[in-house]
Design a protein around this motif. Structure first.
Motif, mmCIF file in Angstrom:
data_model
loop_
_atom_site.group_PDB
_atom_site.id
_atom_site.type_symbol
_atom_site.label_atom_id
_atom_site.label_comp_id
_atom_site.label_asym_id
_atom_site.label_seq_id
_atom_site.Cartn_x
_atom_site.Cartn_y
_atom_site.Cartn_z
ATOM 1 N N PHE A 1 0.775 -1.240 0.000
ATOM 2 C CA PHE A 1 0.000 0.000 0.000
ATOM 3 C C PHE A 1 0.809 1.294 0.000
ATOM 4 O O PHE A 1 0.246 2.374 -0.160
ATOM 5 N N VAL A 2 2.131 1.240 0.159
ATOM 6 C CA VAL A 2 2.868 2.493 0.312
ATOM 7 C C VAL A 2 2.851 3.340 -0.956
ATOM 8 O O VAL A 2 2.757 4.573 -0.878
ATOM 9 N N PHE A 3 2.881 2.709 -2.136
ATOM 10 C CA PHE A 3 2.905 3.497 -3.373
ATOM 11 C C PHE A 3 1.582 4.219 -3.594
ATOM 12 O O PHE A 3 1.560 5.401 -3.932
ATOM 13 N N ILE A 4 0.488 3.509 -3.415
ATOM 14 C CA ILE A 4 -0.812 4.126 -3.608
ATOM 15 C C ILE A 4 -1.096 5.139 -2.487
ATOM 16 O O ILE A 4 -1.786 6.133 -2.680
ATOM 17 N N TYR A 5 -0.517 4.904 -1.302
ATOM 18 C CA TYR A 5 -0.629 5.854 -0.182
ATOM 19 C C TYR A 5 0.090 7.161 -0.517
ATOM 20 O O TYR A 5 -0.453 8.261 -0.313
ATOM 21 N N LEU A 6 1.288 7.062 -1.052
ATOM 22 C CA LEU A 6 2.052 8.268 -1.379
ATOM 23 C C LEU A 6 1.364 9.090 -2.467
ATOM 24 O O LEU A 6 1.309 10.318 -2.386
ATOM 25 N N SER A 7 0.834 8.421 -3.481
ATOM 26 C CA SER A 7 0.226 9.160 -4.589
ATOM 27 C C SER A 7 -1.148 9.719 -4.243
ATOM 28 O O SER A 7 -1.457 10.865 -4.579
ATOM 29 N N GLU B 1 4.483 10.744 -9.777
ATOM 30 C CA GLU B 1 5.266 9.511 -9.981
ATOM 31 C C GLU B 1 6.757 9.747 -9.767
ATOM 32 O O GLU B 1 7.451 8.934 -9.164
ATOM 33 N N SER B 2 7.262 10.881 -10.259
ATOM 34 C CA SER B 2 8.682 11.195 -10.091
ATOM 35 C C SER B 2 9.027 11.417 -8.620
ATOM 36 O O SER B 2 10.109 11.036 -8.156
ATOM 37 N N GLU B 3 8.090 11.984 -7.855
ATOM 38 C CA GLU B 3 8.327 12.229 -6.439
ATOM 39 C C GLU B 3 8.287 10.924 -5.645
ATOM 40 O O GLU B 3 9.026 10.771 -4.663
#
Length: 435
Positions: free
Chosen positions: A240-246, A253-255
């Motif tokens: 879940f961390v990627f979808i959490y960050l976005s 995406e670059s961040e």
């Protein structure tokens, strides 16, 4: 290739196998946005994909452990690599969510193939050196995560997620051929200090009665209990961390790449550092490894709480805190593997590790699904950061429990390790009398 040169060659092959396998296994999470969009998934459906693979992996751990203790570990590892490639190709051609769920679940068969690899390493290296070797091999997990992240943000964007799976699956099949012809088995128990000057170690055979004795070791019971909760955090964060960050912190995406890349590299450093620290303190005290592991999980809980509660608009502070948290997360992993090998007899080490990982996977299999359900529930109650809150609740609660079990293990582990070496000493005397 003989002696130390061949031993180092085998470690290199294992490192490549684990790096490519972990890349394939963890690649799906950075590609979450593409797969979400293709079938319009909910968080619960997404969590179910990881959970399904973990359930299948858990089911196969006992079988792999038994097979590794009975037959050639090299040949079985080659077979596992072939299964990895074949099941990944099936995932690449899945036409619907339901078929993808099934094919992705089938990749769990080879995910549970590591116990034999680790037991073979234990026969190549003495107890005082195993921690750093396991740490070196286990840093393939974050490095694989990094490789998956790079593939997801480059090749997958242009070619699509299916083509990426075709590539990683092909590498698995190719590597299976390399392992089949190059990795050889050696007698179990070869590296134990009791057999240092004995040419014929003997052929210690797997027996079910010895497996039953595993459950009589109190320290192993505590290690198994902590294992049930110990990989909840890793599977929750990776899912879940990627979808959490976005979605919840508003990262482009670059961040996401700029934030996660340093954290993953620091995480990778934590594996060999944790293993080396475990080796260092193990030489001073038999409970040294366990205390290093306990420190890692408690520091992870404290730092993750601070990190996820940092201001959303201060991305630099969040990135630095995330890196600090990542450093401590893997401390336990190489020390758990080493500790199980410190306690179990050589001829049942694959089975003892398989039990450890079976119990870990049994608990961890629930983690992504529980996190997804919890996040969806928190969203309905208007929580401003449902995924962040869900990750915190899962990770902190399980890490605290792990810290408790490591503490309890530290109180009794010295006796169990001494008991093992008493038995090995008796075997060594018998071997000397025959020579």
């Amino acid at each position: 290739m003989k002696g130390s040169k061949y031993r180092n060659f085998v470690v290199l092959i294992f490192f490549i196998f684990m790096l490519l396998h972990q890349t394939d296994k963890l690649l799906i999470n950075p590609m979450a946005a593409q797969i979400y969009a293709e079938w319009g998934l909910t968080d619960t459906q997404w969590g179910a994909i990881s959970t399904a693979a973990l359930v299948i992996g858990a089911v196969f751990y006992p079988l792999w452990g038994y097979l590794y203790d009975r037959f050639s570990r090299g040949k079985l590892l080659s077979f596992a690599s072939f299964i990895w490639g074949a099941t990944t190709w099936l995932s690449a051609i899945a036409p619907t969510y339901n078929t993808f769920l099934i094919t992705r679940a089938s990749t769990g068969v080879d995910d549970s193939s590591y116990p034999g690899l680790y037991s073979l390493v234990a026969d190549y290296f003495s107890p005082e050196k195993r921690g750093k070797i396991y740490g070196l091999l286990q840093l393939t997990q974050p490095l694989g995560y990094m490789a998956g992240l790079i593939l997801a943000t480059t090749l997958a964007v242009t070619a699509g997620w299916r083509d990426v799976f075709f590539i990683t699956g092909g590498l698995g099949i190719l590597l299976s051929i390399v392992i089949f012809f190059t990795v050889k088995d050696i007698p179990r128990g070869t590296s134990e200090p009791e057999f240092e000057n004995i040419e014929e170690v003997g052929n210690f055979r797997f027996e079910w009665s010895k497996v039953k004795d595993v459950f009589k070791k109190k320290s192993l019971i505590y290690m198994y209990l902590q294992g049930f909760f110990g990989v909840f955090p890793w599977n929750t964060i990776t899912a879940f961390v990627f979808i959490y960050l976005s979605d919840e912190r508003g990262y482009l995406e670059s961040e996401v790449l700029m934030t996660m890349a340093p954290a993953i590299l620091i995480l990778a450093l934590g594996y060999p550092v944790g293993g080396m620290l475990g080796d260092h303190f193990f030489k001073k005290s038999k409970k040294g490894r366990v205390l290093v592991a306990m420190t890692g999980v408690l520091m992870g809980a404290i730092l993750l709480f601070i990190t996820l509660n940092s201001p959303v608009d201060n991305k630099l502070a969040f990135g630095i805190l995330l890196a600090f948290t990542a450093f401590f997360i893997p401390f336990a992993s190489p020390n758990v593997t080493s500790t199980v090998n410190d306690i179990a007899l050589p001829e049942i080490r694959s089975t003892a590790l398989a039990i450890q990982y079976f119990i870990e996977s049994s608990g961890a299999a629930l983690s992504p699904l529980i996190t997804g359900i919890l996040a969806d529930t928190l969203r309905k109650s208007n929580d401003p950061s449902p995924r962040g809150t869900a990750m915190l609740l899962i990770c902190i609660s399980t890490w605290i429990l792990c810290g408790l079990f490591f503490f309890l293990t530290s109180r009794i582990i010295t006796k169990d390790i001494n008991d093992l070496h008493d038995k090995l000493g008796e075997r060594a005397k018998l071997a000397k009398s025959r020579s």
